[in-house]
Design a protein around this motif. Sequence first.
Motif, PDB file in Angstrom:
ATOM      1  N   GLY A 143       0.792  -1.228   0.000  1.00 39.31           N
ATOM      2  CA  GLY A 143       0.000   0.000   0.000  1.00 39.31           C
ATOM      3  C   GLY A 143       0.820   1.272   0.000  1.00 39.31           C
ATOM      4  O   GLY A 143       0.341   2.324  -0.436  1.00 39.31           O
ATOM      5  N   THR A 144       2.061   1.197   0.472  1.00 35.30           N
ATOM      6  CA  THR A 144       2.869   2.409   0.623  1.00 35.30           C
ATOM      7  C   THR A 144       4.012   2.519  -0.376  1.00 35.30           C
ATOM      8  O   THR A 144       4.470   3.624  -0.685  1.00 35.30           O
ATOM      9  N   CYS A 145       4.482   1.392  -0.874  1.00 33.72           N
ATOM     10  CA  CYS A 145       5.568   1.378  -1.858  1.00 33.72           C
ATOM     11  C   CYS A 145       5.474   0.066  -2.635  1.00 33.72           C
ATOM     12  O   CYS A 145       6.285  -0.845  -2.457  1.00 33.72           O
ATOM     13  N   PRO A 146       4.459  -0.052  -3.498  1.00 31.82           N
ATOM     14  CA  PRO A 146       4.151  -1.339  -4.129  1.00 31.82           C
ATOM     15  C   PRO A 146       5.278  -1.941  -4.970  1.00 31.82           C
ATOM     16  O   PRO A 146       5.307  -3.149  -5.179  1.00 31.82           O
ATOM     17  N   LYS A 147       6.206  -1.135  -5.449  1.00 31.13           N
ATOM     18  CA  LYS A 147       7.295  -1.665  -6.270  1.00 31.13           C
ATOM     19  C   LYS A 147       8.570  -1.912  -5.470  1.00 31.13           C
ATOM     20  O   LYS A 147       9.629  -2.178  -6.038  1.00 31.13           O
ATOM     21  N   ALA A 148       8.478  -1.851  -4.136  1.00 35.74           N
ATOM     22  CA  ALA A 148       9.678  -1.961  -3.296  1.00 35.74           C
ATOM     23  C   ALA A 148      10.491  -3.214  -3.603  1.00 35.74           C
ATOM     24  O   ALA A 148      11.708  -3.140  -3.821  1.00 35.74           O
ATOM     25  N   GLU A 149       9.843  -4.363  -3.609  1.00 36.25           N
ATOM     26  CA  GLU A 149      10.589  -5.609  -3.814  1.00 36.25           C
ATOM     27  C   GLU A 149      11.158  -5.698  -5.225  1.00 36.25           C
ATOM     28  O   GLU A 149      12.270  -6.189  -5.422  1.00 36.25           O
ATOM     29  N   ALA A 150      10.420  -5.191  -6.202  1.00 36.45           N
ATOM     30  CA  ALA A 150      10.918  -5.194  -7.586  1.00 36.45           C
ATOM     31  C   ALA A 150      12.117  -4.256  -7.727  1.00 36.45           C
ATOM     32  O   ALA A 150      13.067  -4.561  -8.456  1.00 36.45           O
ATOM     33  N   ILE A 151      12.092  -3.143  -7.027  1.00 38.98           N
ATOM     34  CA  ILE A 151      13.209  -2.197  -7.073  1.00 38.98           C
ATOM     35  C   ILE A 151      14.469  -2.840  -6.509  1.00 38.98           C
ATOM     36  O   ILE A 151      15.546  -2.766  -7.111  1.00 38.98           O
ATOM     37  N   VAL A 152      14.340  -3.488  -5.361  1.00 41.04           N
ATOM     38  CA  VAL A 152      15.506  -4.141  -4.752  1.00 41.04           C
ATOM     39  C   VAL A 152      16.016  -5.254  -5.659  1.00 41.04           C
ATOM     40  O   VAL A 152      17.220  -5.395  -5.884  1.00 41.04           O
ATOM     41  N   ARG A 153      15.115  -6.050  -6.207  1.00 36.58           N
ATOM     42  CA  ARG A 153      15.528  -7.146  -7.097  1.00 36.58           C
ATOM     43  C   ARG A 153      16.271  -6.611  -8.312  1.00 36.58           C
ATOM     44  O   ARG A 153      17.270  -7.174  -8.742  1.00 36.58           O
ATOM     45  N   ASP A 154      15.812  -5.485  -8.863  1.00 34.07           N
ATOM     46  CA  ASP A 154      16.472  -4.891 -10.030  1.00 34.07           C
ATOM     47  C   ASP A 154      17.884  -4.431  -9.676  1.00 34.07           C
ATOM     48  O   ASP A 154      18.826  -4.657 -10.440  1.00 34.07           O
ATOM     49  N   VAL A 155      18.044  -3.814  -8.523  1.00 35.82           N
ATOM     50  CA  VAL A 155      19.375  -3.385  -8.084  1.00 35.82           C
ATOM     51  C   VAL A 155      20.281  -4.600  -7.904  1.00 35.82           C
ATOM     52  O   VAL A 155      21.459  -4.580  -8.287  1.00 35.82           O
ATOM     53  N   MET A 156      19.746  -5.674  -7.351  1.00 31.07           N
ATOM     54  CA  MET A 156      20.549  -6.886  -7.147  1.00 31.07           C
ATOM     55  C   MET A 156      20.958  -7.510  -8.478  1.00 31.07           C
ATOM     56  O   MET A 156      22.087  -8.002  -8.621  1.00 31.07           O
ATOM     57  N   LYS A 157      20.072  -7.500  -9.454  1.00 32.28           N
ATOM     58  CA  LYS A 157      20.420  -8.030 -10.783  1.00 32.28           C
ATOM     59  C   LYS A 157      21.571  -7.230 -11.399  1.00 32.28           C
ATOM     60  O   LYS A 157      22.495  -7.799 -11.982  1.00 32.28           O
ATOM     61  N   LYS A 158      21.495  -5.902 -11.256  1.00 37.50           N
ATOM     62  CA  LYS A 158      22.561  -5.050 -11.795  1.00 37.50           C
ATOM     63  C   LYS A 158      23.873  -5.305 -11.061  1.00 37.50           C
ATOM     64  O   LYS A 158      24.940  -5.346 -11.666  1.00 37.50           O
ATOM     65  N   ALA A 159      23.808  -5.478  -9.758  1.00 35.41           N
ATOM     66  CA  ALA A 159      25.016  -5.756  -8.972  1.00 35.41           C
ATOM     67  C   ALA A 159      25.638  -7.078  -9.403  1.00 35.41           C
ATOM     68  O   ALA A 159      26.863  -7.198  -9.509  1.00 35.41           O
ATOM     69  N   PHE A 160      24.804  -8.082  -9.652  1.00 34.95           N
ATOM     70  CA  PHE A 160      25.270  -9.388 -10.083  1.00 34.95           C
ATOM     71  C   PHE A 160      25.983  -9.295 -11.425  1.00 34.95           C
ATOM     72  O   PHE A 160      27.034  -9.909 -11.640  1.00 34.95           O
ATOM     73  N   THR A 161      25.422  -8.503 -12.337  1.00 31.31           N
ATOM     74  CA  THR A 161      26.027  -8.320 -13.654  1.00 31.31           C
ATOM     75  C   THR A 161      27.389  -7.635 -13.529  1.00 31.31           C
ATOM     76  O   THR A 161      28.357  -8.009 -14.195  1.00 31.31           O
ATOM     77  N   LYS A 162      27.463  -6.650 -12.647  1.00 24.86           N
ATOM     78  CA  LYS A 162      28.691  -5.882 -12.463  1.00 24.86           C
ATOM     79  C   LYS A 162      29.757  -6.680 -11.707  1.00 24.86           C
ATOM     80  O   LYS A 162      30.938  -6.638 -12.043  1.00 24.86           O
ATOM     81  N   ASP A 163      29.343  -7.402 -10.665  1.00 23.68           N
ATOM     82  CA  ASP A 163      30.275  -8.155  -9.835  1.00 23.68           C
ATOM     83  C   ASP A 163      29.552  -9.344  -9.221  1.00 23.68           C
ATOM     84  O   ASP A 163      28.890  -9.202  -8.196  1.00 23.68           O
TER      85      ASP A 163
END
Length: 200
Positions: free
Chosen positions: A27-47
């Motif tokens: 209700g307050t930040c519906p894309k929160a988990e998707a945002i974190v997952r996207d950052v983690m995917k980018k981190a994985f690609t980088k390192d």
Amino acid sequence: MSPLVSLFLLHIVTASAAQLHPGYYLGTCPKAEAIVRDVMKKAFTKDPRSLASIMRFQFHDCFVNGCDASLLLDDTPTMLGEKLSLANINSLRSYEVIDEAKATLEKACPGVVSCADVIIMASRDAVALTGGPDWQVKLGRLDSLTASQEASDDVMPSPTSNATFLIDLFGKFNLSVKDLVALSGSHSIGKARCFSVMSR
């Protein structure tokens, strides 16, 4: 990553967390988990190594005074934080991944998602992105305003700890030998510093 490791991570996160629930931010930040997952995917690609580092964050944070993000607090004139504790100094890395996830969340939903929950989501995503299972995490933690280098030094296991010590230590947290073995197995990804294994 074995199902036992994911069960351990789930156990340590949910212990003493009755008020937490999946979908806490819908209700307050519906894309929160998707945002974190996207950052983690980018981190994985980088390192790719960053995923192992983030998994460790959860244990190192939760084992000391609960899952409260106290691990992220810097030293102040009146407080020695956990970053420089014996178990963390020159060992924990990838703080910038958590920082990026939090900064991205702040742009989307200012002042809503706790750092403690960012660590939990990021750790779950690290397991999934390394080929382990995925699961719903219970969220709704509050961030600590204090940290304790002394508490971290007192409770975090050493690479030289023997099995008897580790079994007793984990037992104090209501964690079983199976939990201990699962967590130890999670160290099969990532890299270790030489001094961690020289004594063996």
